[in-house]
Write a protein that holds these residues in place. Structure first.
Motif, mmCIF file in Angstrom:
data_model
loop_
_atom_site.group_PDB
_atom_site.id
_atom_site.type_symbol
_atom_site.label_atom_id
_atom_site.label_comp_id
_atom_site.label_asym_id
_atom_site.label_seq_id
_atom_site.Cartn_x
_atom_site.Cartn_y
_atom_site.Cartn_z
ATOM 1 N N ALA A 1 16.609 -13.526 23.725
ATOM 2 C CA ALA A 1 16.727 -14.114 22.394
ATOM 3 C C ALA A 1 17.899 -15.089 22.307
ATOM 4 O O ALA A 1 17.967 -15.887 21.389
ATOM 5 N N LEU A 2 18.827 -15.030 23.260
ATOM 6 C CA LEU A 2 20.013 -15.887 23.217
ATOM 7 C C LEU A 2 19.815 -17.065 24.160
ATOM 8 O O LEU A 2 19.687 -16.894 25.374
ATOM 9 N N ASP A 3 19.799 -18.275 23.601
ATOM 10 C CA ASP A 3 19.522 -19.472 24.390
ATOM 11 C C ASP A 3 20.802 -20.101 24.921
ATOM 12 O O ASP A 3 20.902 -20.426 26.099
ATOM 13 N N HIS A 4 21.790 -20.290 24.034
ATOM 14 C CA HIS A 4 23.049 -20.905 24.420
ATOM 15 C C HIS A 4 24.217 -20.038 23.964
ATOM 16 O O HIS A 4 24.125 -19.336 22.957
ATOM 17 N N LEU A 5 25.301 -20.136 24.709
ATOM 18 C CA LEU A 5 26.497 -19.360 24.410
ATOM 19 C C LEU A 5 27.709 -20.256 24.618
ATOM 20 O O LEU A 5 27.959 -20.715 25.737
ATOM 21 N N ALA A 6 28.427 -20.548 23.531
ATOM 22 C CA ALA A 6 29.612 -21.401 23.598
ATOM 23 C C ALA A 6 29.298 -22.744 24.257
ATOM 24 O O ALA A 6 30.056 -23.238 25.091
ATOM 25 N N GLY A 7 28.155 -23.323 23.895
ATOM 26 C CA GLY A 7 27.802 -24.656 24.371
ATOM 27 C C GLY A 7 27.215 -24.714 25.757
ATOM 28 O O GLY A 7 26.945 -25.801 26.274
ATOM 29 N N ASP A 8 26.997 -23.571 26.397
ATOM 30 C CA ASP A 8 26.422 -23.546 27.729
ATOM 31 C C ASP A 8 25.257 -22.563 27.743
ATOM 32 O O ASP A 8 25.074 -21.766 26.826
ATOM 33 N N VAL A 9 24.474 -22.642 28.815
ATOM 34 C CA VAL A 9 23.314 -21.761 28.930
ATOM 35 C C VAL A 9 23.761 -20.308 29.014
ATOM 36 O O VAL A 9 24.688 -19.974 29.752
ATOM 37 N N ALA A 10 23.122 -19.459 28.250
ATOM 38 C CA ALA A 10 23.456 -18.034 28.286
ATOM 39 C C ALA A 10 22.920 -17.407 29.567
ATOM 40 O O ALA A 10 21.867 -17.784 30.071
ATOM 41 N N SER A 11 23.673 -16.447 30.096
ATOM 42 C CA SER A 11 23.248 -15.723 31.289
ATOM 43 C C SER A 11 23.660 -14.266 31.124
ATOM 44 O O SER A 11 24.522 -13.935 30.309
ATOM 45 N N THR A 12 23.052 -13.409 31.914
ATOM 46 C CA THR A 12 23.384 -11.985 31.850
ATOM 47 C C THR A 12 24.863 -11.762 32.141
ATOM 48 O O THR A 12 25.534 -10.968 31.479
ATOM 49 N N ALA A 13 25.399 -12.487 33.131
ATOM 50 C CA ALA A 13 26.806 -12.321 33.499
ATOM 51 C C ALA A 13 27.736 -12.771 32.380
ATOM 52 O O ALA A 13 28.745 -12.110 32.097
ATOM 53 N N ARG A 14 27.418 -13.885 31.722
ATOM 54 C CA ARG A 14 28.272 -14.374 30.636
ATOM 55 C C ARG A 14 28.227 -13.439 29.443
ATOM 56 O O ARG A 14 29.254 -13.178 28.799
#
Length: 216
Positions: A1-14
């Protein structure tokens, strides 16, 4: 459900590196995105025992911003100045595998920033644990996890816990219950109801609640 995180692509690690409050905030956002941010809750009065309903909009709840030293807090323990970081989602996952008796000490040791391999463990019962907890909480962001709701019968103010991860527990037939409620009230067909935009469907559900006297 999360596409971007703090202007970058979201990932499991982030996402795993996000602090607990950030993850809870995102879960509130997911709840609202799914159309469940504004809804009715029920509670049991601690004084008179009456069960009552109250209305809540998660978007209106306040948040506590992070402190200037986020995500670190400095604390002196056993004569040494150490820097600790806030717990993350990865810490939560690892903590779940720890024995309960040693979990607090394990977490305190894990939160030491760049701790050397030979760093001494922290006694779980030591005053340092309470001091560490206070220092981290003082600069940590936070979302509301409990609200006060007044009982309409006796006026008692009741503290009601809010599950920040409740979106994960939504039942798959939630949409069917909404269709049933609207169809029962307006006698529309399933296809017609499902064709309504989400906001319009929610508005009809609020109108039905108001007609039944469940006003905020």
């Amino acid at each position: 459900a999360l596409d971007h995180l703090a202007g970058d692509v979201a990932s499991t690690a982030r996402v795993a590196r996000l602090c607990v409050a950030d993850r809870q905030f995102l879960m509130h956002a997911l709840d609202a995105h799914l159309g469940h941010g504004e809804r009715w809750f029920d509670a049991l009065c601690a004084r008179c025992g009456a069960r009552f309903d109250f209305h809540l909009d998660f978007a209106q709840l306040p948040v506590v911003e992070a402190g200037s030293t986020f995500p670190y807090a400095t604390l002196e323990i056993d004569g040494q100045t150490r820097r600790f970081r806030l717990p993350t989602g990865a810490d939560q996952e690892a903590l779940a595998a720890q024995p309960e008796a040693t979990a607090r000490a394990w977490l305190a040791r894990a939160l030491i920033d760049d701790a050397p391999p030979d760093a001494a463990a922290i006694d779980a019962d030591a005053p340092a644990i309470a001091a560490l907890d206070a220092a981290l909480e003082a600069m940590a962001p936070a979302v509301v996890v409990a609200v006060e709701a007044a009982c309409p019968e006796c006026g008692q103010a009741n503290t009601v816990d809010l599950d920040p991860y409740r979106a994960l527990a939504l039942e798959s037939d939630e949409i069917l219950r909404e269709v049933h409620e609207i169809a029962t009230h307006y006698h529309w067909g399933e296809a017609e109801i499902l064709g309504l935009p989400l906001r319009r469907r929610r508005h009809y559900l609020r109108l039905i609640a108001n007609a039944r006297g469940l006003t905020s």
